[in-house]
Design an enzyme around this catalytic site. Sequence first.
Site, PDB file in Angstrom:
ATOM      1  N   GLY A  79       3.831  24.963  15.343  1.00 23.42           N
ATOM      2  CA  GLY A  79       3.396  26.177  14.653  1.00 23.42           C
ATOM      3  C   GLY A  79       2.879  27.211  15.638  1.00 23.42           C
ATOM      4  N   GLY A  83     -14.671   9.352  35.884  1.00 25.24           N
ATOM      5  CA  GLY A  83     -15.458   9.983  34.824  1.00 25.24           C
ATOM      6  C   GLY A  83     -16.228   8.961  34.015  1.00 25.24           C
ATOM      7  CB  ALA A  84     -19.617   7.716  34.132  1.00 28.84           C
ATOM      8  CB  ILE A 101     -13.155   9.095  26.841  1.00 29.25           C
ATOM      9  CG1 ILE A 101     -13.233   9.853  25.496  1.00 29.25           C
ATOM     10  CG2 ILE A 101     -11.761   8.515  27.046  1.00 29.25           C
ATOM     11  CD1 ILE A 101     -12.281  11.035  25.367  1.00 29.25           C
ATOM     12  CB  VAL A 108     -11.801  10.915  42.507  1.00 28.32           C
ATOM     13  CG1 VAL A 108     -10.351  10.662  42.889  1.00 28.32           C
ATOM     14  CG2 VAL A 108     -12.463   9.631  42.004  1.00 28.32           C
ATOM     15  CB  ALA A 154     -11.830   9.124  31.355  1.00 25.33           C
ATOM     16  N   GLY A 199     -12.629  14.467  30.941  1.00 22.38           N
ATOM     17  CA  GLY A 199     -12.893  15.442  29.888  1.00 22.38           C
ATOM     18  C   GLY A 199     -11.613  15.939  29.233  1.00 22.38           C
ATOM     19  CB  ALA A 221     -13.345  12.787  14.760  1.00 24.38           C
ATOM     20  CG  HIS A 248     -38.075  -8.785   6.896  1.00 24.23           C
ATOM     21  ND1 HIS A 248     -38.231  -8.502   8.231  1.00 24.23           N
ATOM     22  CD2 HIS A 248     -38.233 -10.131   6.756  1.00 24.23           C
ATOM     23  CE1 HIS A 248     -38.507  -9.633   8.871  1.00 24.23           C
ATOM     24  NE2 HIS A 248     -38.507 -10.626   8.003  1.00 24.23           N
TER      25      HIS A 248
HETATM   26  P1  FAD Z   1      -6.853  16.853  17.239  1.00 24.52           P
HETATM   27  O1  FAD Z   1      -7.278  15.580  16.656  1.00 24.52           O
HETATM   28  O2  FAD Z   1      -6.531  16.905  18.691  1.00 24.52           O
HETATM   29  O3  FAD Z   1      -5.579  17.299  16.393  1.00 24.52           O
HETATM   30  C1  FAD Z   1      -4.848  18.422  16.684  1.00 24.52           C
HETATM   31  C2  FAD Z   1      -3.446  18.230  16.176  1.00 24.52           C
HETATM   32  O4  FAD Z   1      -2.759  19.472  16.260  1.00 24.52           O
HETATM   33  C3  FAD Z   1      -2.611  17.246  16.995  1.00 24.52           C
HETATM   34  O5  FAD Z   1      -2.047  16.295  16.132  1.00 24.52           O
HETATM   35  C4  FAD Z   1      -1.525  18.108  17.651  1.00 24.52           C
HETATM   36  O6  FAD Z   1      -0.282  17.440  17.739  1.00 24.52           O
HETATM   37  C5  FAD Z   1      -1.420  19.256  16.666  1.00 24.52           C
HETATM   38  N1  FAD Z   1      -0.944  20.506  17.255  1.00 24.52           N
HETATM   39  C6  FAD Z   1      -1.443  21.148  18.335  1.00 24.52           C
HETATM   40  N2  FAD Z   1      -0.813  22.317  18.525  1.00 24.52           N
HETATM   41  C7  FAD Z   1       0.111  22.417  17.538  1.00 24.52           C
HETATM   42  C8  FAD Z   1       1.065  23.395  17.185  1.00 24.52           C
HETATM   43  N3  FAD Z   1       1.158  24.523  17.879  1.00 24.52           N
HETATM   44  N4  FAD Z   1       1.845  23.166  16.106  1.00 24.52           N
HETATM   45  C9  FAD Z   1       1.744  22.014  15.385  1.00 24.52           C
HETATM   46  N5  FAD Z   1       0.841  21.057  15.666  1.00 24.52           N
HETATM   47  C10 FAD Z   1       0.044  21.260  16.723  1.00 24.52           C
HETATM   48  N6  FAD Z   1     -14.469  11.527  18.402  1.00 24.52           N
HETATM   49  C11 FAD Z   1     -15.382  10.942  17.599  1.00 24.52           C
HETATM   50  O7  FAD Z   1     -16.014  11.637  16.802  1.00 24.52           O
HETATM   51  N7  FAD Z   1     -15.621   9.597  17.639  1.00 24.52           N
HETATM   52  C12 FAD Z   1     -14.957   8.783  18.493  1.00 24.52           C
HETATM   53  O8  FAD Z   1     -15.185   7.575  18.495  1.00 24.52           O
HETATM   54  C13 FAD Z   1     -13.982   9.356  19.351  1.00 24.52           C
HETATM   55  N8  FAD Z   1     -13.287   8.586  20.204  1.00 24.52           N
HETATM   56  C14 FAD Z   1     -12.312   9.146  20.971  1.00 24.52           C
HETATM   57  C15 FAD Z   1     -11.605   8.325  21.845  1.00 24.52           C
HETATM   58  C16 FAD Z   1     -10.616   8.852  22.637  1.00 24.52           C
HETATM   59  C17 FAD Z   1      -9.831   7.936  23.567  1.00 24.52           C
HETATM   60  C18 FAD Z   1     -10.294  10.242  22.555  1.00 24.52           C
HETATM   61  C19 FAD Z   1      -9.195  10.827  23.389  1.00 24.52           C
HETATM   62  C20 FAD Z   1     -11.005  11.072  21.697  1.00 24.52           C
HETATM   63  C21 FAD Z   1     -12.028  10.531  20.903  1.00 24.52           C
HETATM   64  N9  FAD Z   1     -12.783  11.328  20.040  1.00 24.52           N
HETATM   65  C22 FAD Z   1     -13.754  10.758  19.261  1.00 24.52           C
HETATM   66  C23 FAD Z   1     -12.572  12.794  19.939  1.00 24.52           C
HETATM   67  C24 FAD Z   1     -11.748  13.140  18.704  1.00 24.52           C
HETATM   68  O9  FAD Z   1     -10.525  12.434  18.728  1.00 24.52           O
HETATM   69  C25 FAD Z   1     -11.508  14.638  18.634  1.00 24.52           C
HETATM   70  O10 FAD Z   1     -12.740  15.312  18.729  1.00 24.52           O
HETATM   71  C26 FAD Z   1     -10.829  15.026  17.340  1.00 24.52           C
HETATM   72  O11 FAD Z   1      -9.593  14.376  17.182  1.00 24.52           O
HETATM   73  C27 FAD Z   1     -10.627  16.544  17.272  1.00 24.52           C
HETATM   74  O12 FAD Z   1      -9.991  16.883  16.092  1.00 24.52           O
HETATM   75  P2  FAD Z   1      -9.111  18.193  15.971  1.00 24.52           P
HETATM   76  O13 FAD Z   1      -8.601  18.204  14.560  1.00 24.52           O
HETATM   77  O14 FAD Z   1      -9.860  19.366  16.447  1.00 24.52           O
HETATM   78  O15 FAD Z   1      -7.890  18.013  16.981  1.00 24.52           O
HETATM   79  P1  AMP Z   2     -16.740  13.832  29.647  1.00 24.61           P
HETATM   80  O1  AMP Z   2     -16.313  15.272  29.771  1.00 24.61           O
HETATM   81  O2  AMP Z   2     -18.034  13.619  28.944  1.00 24.61           O
HETATM   82  O3  AMP Z   2     -15.633  12.945  29.113  1.00 24.61           O
HETATM   83  O4  AMP Z   2     -17.027  13.316  31.123  1.00 24.61           O
HETATM   84  C1  AMP Z   2     -16.131  13.459  32.192  1.00 24.61           C
HETATM   85  C2  AMP Z   2     -16.873  13.153  33.491  1.00 24.61           C
HETATM   86  O5  AMP Z   2     -15.954  13.158  34.581  1.00 24.61           O
HETATM   87  C3  AMP Z   2     -17.953  14.171  33.843  1.00 24.61           C
HETATM   88  O6  AMP Z   2     -19.196  13.522  33.864  1.00 24.61           O
HETATM   89  C4  AMP Z   2     -17.546  14.693  35.228  1.00 24.61           C
HETATM   90  O7  AMP Z   2     -18.660  14.858  36.073  1.00 24.61           O
HETATM   91  C5  AMP Z   2     -16.638  13.589  35.759  1.00 24.61           C
HETATM   92  N1  AMP Z   2     -15.669  14.054  36.788  1.00 24.61           N
HETATM   93  C6  AMP Z   2     -14.879  15.156  36.746  1.00 24.61           C
HETATM   94  N2  AMP Z   2     -14.108  15.258  37.865  1.00 24.61           N
HETATM   95  C7  AMP Z   2     -14.413  14.186  38.654  1.00 24.61           C
HETATM   96  C8  AMP Z   2     -13.949  13.691  39.936  1.00 24.61           C
HETATM   97  N3  AMP Z   2     -13.017  14.322  40.669  1.00 24.61           N
HETATM   98  N4  AMP Z   2     -14.502  12.548  40.437  1.00 24.61           N
HETATM   99  C9  AMP Z   2     -15.441  11.873  39.715  1.00 24.61           C
HETATM  100  N5  AMP Z   2     -15.912  12.286  38.505  1.00 24.61           N
HETATM  101  C10 AMP Z   2     -15.411  13.418  37.967  1.00 24.61           C
END
Ligand code: FAD
Ligand code: AMP
Length: 478
Positions: free
Chosen positions: A122, A188-189, A192, A245, A276, A278, A327, A451
Amino acid sequence: MSDKYDVIVIGAGPGGYVAAIRAAQLGMKVACVEKYTGKDGKQALGGTCLNVGCIPSKALLDSSWKFHEAQEGFDIHGIETKGLSIDVKKMIERKDKIVKQFTGGVTALFKANGVTSIEGHGKLLAGKKVEVTDADGKTTVYQAENVILASGSRPIEIPPAPLTDDIIVDSTGALEFTSVPKKLGVIGAGIIGMELGSVWRRLGAEVVVFEALDKFMVAADDQIAKEALKTFTKQGLQIRLGARVTGTEIKRKQVTVSFTDAEGEQQLTFDKLIVAVGRRAYTENLLAADTGVDMDERGVIFVDDYCTTSVPGVYAVGDVVRGTMLAHKASEEGVMVAERIAGHKTAMNYDLVPAVVYTHPEIAWVGKNEQQLKAEGVEVNVGVFPFAANGRAVAANETGGMVKVIADAKTDRVLGVHVIGPSAAELVQQGAIGMEFGTSAEDLGMMVFSHPTGSEALHEAALAVNGHAIHVANRKKR
Ligand code: FAD
Ligand code: AMP
């Protein structure tokens, strides 16, 4: 020009699909455009959260925790286990099945609520038109009264660690390993990095986490972050703070990571490396040049407190706008926007978005932490209760961690709840409910808690704020 809709949503993640369903519930004609395809090559709704984020990562965290418990936590209960092994393929298949169940669930919810699902990419055009390009390159233009941009985010890639097919991976690749890497590096600590590092550590990987900052978990309360670092280190996660890194080299199916820390330049070699560091807003090819929707240089769409963009009738929610990338934040913004389009006065309380790290123990918080409040010059009373003194936690052999309640010293209003320990996410949610209604620490202390429950630790921490805890010596006597 094709059909006309009251609302077109671009992106079916938790921000977009929830907005679409709520708008349809409110009587509007709604379409949602999504381009993501799952492992079976078919459109999969649910976004990052359901496909490659919250749900699959939790599935693997739960599987790996069960393995770890069977290996190291059963003995104390008198349960003997012999010959334990992990079938990684089966674990990944279970994760995939859960993903399919939930993405299919969104498809069913769209049908039940009368939301039209459109497959393809879209793009917003001027005049609230949405152009959709399908997999064959065919374009269709739809007219909308309102457009909600919910295109989410993508993992950030860094030049020193370009992704490869199977050795240097992002969070999505880290959910797909076919065997347990012997040596795993994580850059990245953040949440994720710690969650995915934990999954593979529990299954036996030697894990090193590189974190450029000198401080661990900067967003958490200092006391909780300190406890977390101690616990993770005990679990065998080698967390190297102040380690940036600077490069990677792949040789013979292994990756050598170069990094600099206080001791200078160093190198370590791994079988896999997870990047990981960000996520960034995903706005590539989302907006035609003349839409008038403003973004910053990183592609984050500018919105106000109600997720309104610079163009009337165009809204943006979730990871593609300011704020925490979570989310539940995305989905509540989706609800708010749908209701405001329908003329309601819905607003969202951004001060009470809880954060959770689903490691073991869990870490969670809501509201402000002690160092933030100190920096703002707010005088506070703090109550802390350790799980080591909680009956349910001791019975479960889950004695690490604590509940910390922070209240305004003048009004006693609770300003923050911070937990590291069993069911931290659920306990913090109880705190959030109270805080939404302006609870004082005294109010929480006066409530009856069952409790024996872990929730009693929240009760006691609230009592401890004013020196009234029963099952721990009070720092402050009243
Ligand atoms: P998204 O979920 O990224 O959805 C966006 C959607 O838009 C995607 O499906 C994409 O394909 C679609 N899209 C993009 N551009 C277009 C376009 N131009 N046309 C059509 N479709 C399009 N959050 C939590 O709250 N709890 C958790 O435990 C958690 N764990 C996570 C673990 C991992 C490994 C990761 C990567 C993320 C995690 N998150 C968690 C973060 C969470 O997934 C996101 O914050 C959340 O999904 C954001 O929702 P959103 O709807 O903004 O975007
Ligand atoms: P978040 O955005 O919370 O998922 O965290 C990502 C983490 O990655 C941050 O704490 C950053 O400081 C760290 N980070 C980003 N770039 C580097 C790098 N080159 N080496 C080590 N850590 C990094």
